[in-house]
Design a protein around this motif. Structure first.
Motif, PDB file in Angstrom:
ATOM      1  N   PHE A   9      14.510  -0.027 -13.349  1.00  0.00           N
ATOM      2  CA  PHE A   9      14.305   1.102 -12.391  1.00  0.00           C
ATOM      3  C   PHE A   9      12.835   0.893 -11.541  1.00  0.00           C
ATOM      4  N   LEU A  10      12.171   0.072 -11.894  1.00  0.00           N
ATOM      5  CA  LEU A  10      10.857  -0.101 -11.234  1.00  0.00           C
ATOM      6  C   LEU A  10      11.431  -1.048 -10.025  1.00  0.00           C
ATOM      7  N   ASN A  11      10.658  -0.791  -8.837  1.00  0.00           N
ATOM      8  CA  ASN A  11      10.958  -1.765  -7.776  1.00  0.00           C
ATOM      9  C   ASN A  11       9.829  -2.303  -7.454  1.00  0.00           C
ATOM     10  N   TYR A  12       9.610  -3.524  -8.148  1.00  0.00           N
ATOM     11  CA  TYR A  12       8.236  -4.278  -8.429  1.00  0.00           C
ATOM     12  C   TYR A  12       8.714  -5.558  -7.274  1.00  0.00           C
ATOM     13  N   SER A  13       7.623  -5.695  -6.425  1.00  0.00           N
ATOM     14  CA  SER A  13       7.742  -6.964  -5.555  1.00  0.00           C
ATOM     15  C   SER A  13       7.674  -8.289  -6.370  1.00  0.00           C
ATOM     16  N   ASP A  14       8.439  -9.207  -5.963  1.00  0.00           N
ATOM     17  CA  ASP A  14       8.216 -10.311  -6.759  1.00  0.00           C
ATOM     18  C   ASP A  14       6.819 -11.138  -6.554  1.00  0.00           C
ATOM     19  N   LYS A  15       6.377 -10.811  -5.261  1.00  0.00           N
ATOM     20  CA  LYS A  15       5.011 -11.410  -4.890  1.00  0.00           C
ATOM     21  C   LYS A  15       4.008 -10.635  -5.603  1.00  0.00           C
ATOM     22  N   LYS A  16       2.986 -11.392  -6.228  1.00  0.00           N
ATOM     23  CA  LYS A  16       1.934 -11.030  -6.943  1.00  0.00           C
ATOM     24  C   LYS A  16       0.737 -11.123  -6.111  1.00  0.00           C
ATOM     25  N   ILE A  17      -0.191 -10.125  -6.367  1.00  0.00           N
ATOM     26  CA  ILE A  17      -1.594 -10.447  -5.893  1.00  0.00           C
ATOM     27  C   ILE A  17      -2.808 -10.179  -6.769  1.00  0.00           C
ATOM     28  N   ARG A  18      -4.088 -10.700  -6.058  1.00  0.00           N
ATOM     29  CA  ARG A  18      -4.959 -10.473  -6.929  1.00  0.00           C
ATOM     30  C   ARG A  18      -5.914  -9.359  -6.601  1.00  0.00           C
ATOM     31  N   ILE A  19      -6.479  -8.563  -7.715  1.00  0.00           N
ATOM     32  CA  ILE A  19      -7.332  -7.481  -7.367  1.00  0.00           C
ATOM     33  C   ILE A  19      -8.440  -7.616  -8.523  1.00  0.00           C
ATOM     34  N   PHE A  20      -9.296  -6.809  -8.041  1.00  0.00           N
ATOM     35  CA  PHE A  20     -10.583  -6.641  -9.119  1.00  0.00           C
ATOM     36  C   PHE A  20     -10.759  -5.280  -9.562  1.00  0.00           C
ATOM     37  N   ILE A  21     -10.722  -5.328 -10.805  1.00  0.00           N
ATOM     38  CA  ILE A  21     -11.069  -3.936 -11.486  1.00  0.00           C
ATOM     39  C   ILE A  21     -12.258  -4.058 -12.343  1.00  0.00           C
ATOM     40  N   ASN A  22     -13.318  -3.408 -12.117  1.00  0.00           N
ATOM     41  CA  ASN A  22     -14.869  -3.597 -12.847  1.00  0.00           C
ATOM     42  C   ASN A  22     -15.126  -5.165 -12.447  1.00  0.00           C
ATOM     43  N   ASN A  23     -15.092  -5.567 -11.709  1.00  0.00           N
ATOM     44  CA  ASN A  23     -15.377  -7.066 -11.379  1.00  0.00           C
ATOM     45  C   ASN A  23     -14.450  -8.017 -12.174  1.00  0.00           C
ATOM     46  N   CYS A  24     -13.520  -7.753 -12.855  1.00  0.00           N
ATOM     47  CA  CYS A  24     -12.533  -8.494 -13.564  1.00  0.00           C
ATOM     48  C   CYS A  24     -11.325  -8.777 -12.524  1.00  0.00           C
ATOM     49  N   GLU A  25     -10.645  -9.948 -12.656  1.00  0.00           N
ATOM     50  CA  GLU A  25      -9.678 -10.369 -11.861  1.00  0.00           C
ATOM     51  C   GLU A  25      -8.219 -10.100 -12.568  1.00  0.00           C
ATOM     52  N   PHE A  26      -7.492  -9.149 -11.873  1.00  0.00           N
ATOM     53  CA  PHE A  26      -6.239  -9.044 -12.437  1.00  0.00           C
ATOM     54  C   PHE A  26      -4.943  -9.509 -11.345  1.00  0.00           C
ATOM     55  N   ILE A  27      -4.001  -9.520 -11.850  1.00  0.00           N
ATOM     56  CA  ILE A  27      -2.787 -10.033 -11.011  1.00  0.00           C
ATOM     57  C   ILE A  27      -1.953  -8.932 -11.144  1.00  0.00           C
ATOM     58  N   VAL A  28      -1.577  -8.385 -10.095  1.00  0.00           N
ATOM     59  CA  VAL A  28      -0.534  -7.067 -10.098  1.00  0.00           C
ATOM     60  C   VAL A  28       0.416  -7.373  -8.793  1.00  0.00           C
ATOM     61  N   PRO A  29       1.742  -6.764  -9.273  1.00  0.00           N
ATOM     62  CA  PRO A  29       2.765  -6.832  -8.170  1.00  0.00           C
ATOM     63  C   PRO A  29       2.309  -6.189  -6.714  1.00  0.00           C
ATOM     64  N   GLU A  30       2.765  -6.611  -5.730  1.00  0.00           N
ATOM     65  CA  GLU A  30       2.657  -6.247  -4.452  1.00  0.00           C
ATOM     66  C   GLU A  30       3.148  -4.824  -4.247  1.00  0.00           C
ATOM     67  N   ASN A  31       2.548  -3.966  -3.258  1.00  0.00           N
ATOM     68  CA  ASN A  31       3.362  -2.671  -3.054  1.00  0.00           C
ATOM     69  C   ASN A  31       3.340  -1.848  -4.427  1.00  0.00           C
ATOM     70  N   ILE A  32       2.278  -1.787  -5.158  1.00  0.00           N
ATOM     71  CA  ILE A  32       2.275  -0.507  -6.223  1.00  0.00           C
ATOM     72  C   ILE A  32       0.863   0.138  -5.952  1.00  0.00           C
ATOM     73  N   SER A  33       0.841   1.277  -6.485  1.00  0.00           N
ATOM     74  CA  SER A  33      -0.537   1.882  -6.276  1.00  0.00           C
ATOM     75  C   SER A  33      -1.657   1.618  -7.182  1.00  0.00           C
ATOM     76  N   VAL A  34      -2.827   1.842  -6.706  1.00  0.00           N
ATOM     77  CA  VAL A  34      -4.032   1.623  -7.709  1.00  0.00           C
ATOM     78  C   VAL A  34      -3.844   2.186  -8.939  1.00  0.00           C
ATOM     79  N   SER A  35      -3.229   3.409  -9.032  1.00  0.00           N
ATOM     80  CA  SER A  35      -3.218   3.868 -10.442  1.00  0.00           C
ATOM     81  C   SER A  35      -2.216   3.024 -11.383  1.00  0.00           C
TER      82      SER A  35
END
Length: 89
Positions: A9-35
């Motif tokens: 049911f989740l509408n995840y994008s196939d594209k992944k992006i790199r974000i930083f949370i507390n100076n640590c790198e994480f890979i997440v799907p594009e087009n999702i909320s920060v939460s």
């Protein structure tokens, strides 16, 4: 009774992006909320109540409850459920 896997049911994008949370790198799907990105990587507690010190976590995920307030790019008190992740280059 049959059950469907929730992920379908989740509408995840196939594209992944790199974000930083507390100076640590994480890979997440594009087009999702920060939460959603925080929850996806086991950051269940988003903040402490400034008065009582109680730990708070997202509740409504649609901008009504203000329990998901976080600091995003040095801007305090952003509603994480309403801000979409983006790759900070």
């Amino acid at each position: 009774m049959s059950f469907t896997i929730f992920k379908e049911f989740l509408n995840y994008s196939d594209k992944k992006i790199r974000i930083f949370i507390n100076n640590c790198e994480f890979i997440v799907p594009e087009n999702i909320s920060v939460s959603a990105a925080l929850l996806m990587h086991n950051f269940y507690i988003h903040r402490k109540n400034p008065i009582s010190g109680n730990l708070r976590a997202p509740y409504c995920m649609m901008g009504v409850c203000f329990e998901c307030l976080v600091e995003i790019d040095n801007i305090p008190n952003c509603q994480a459920c309403l801000v979409e992740v983006y790759e900070n280059i």
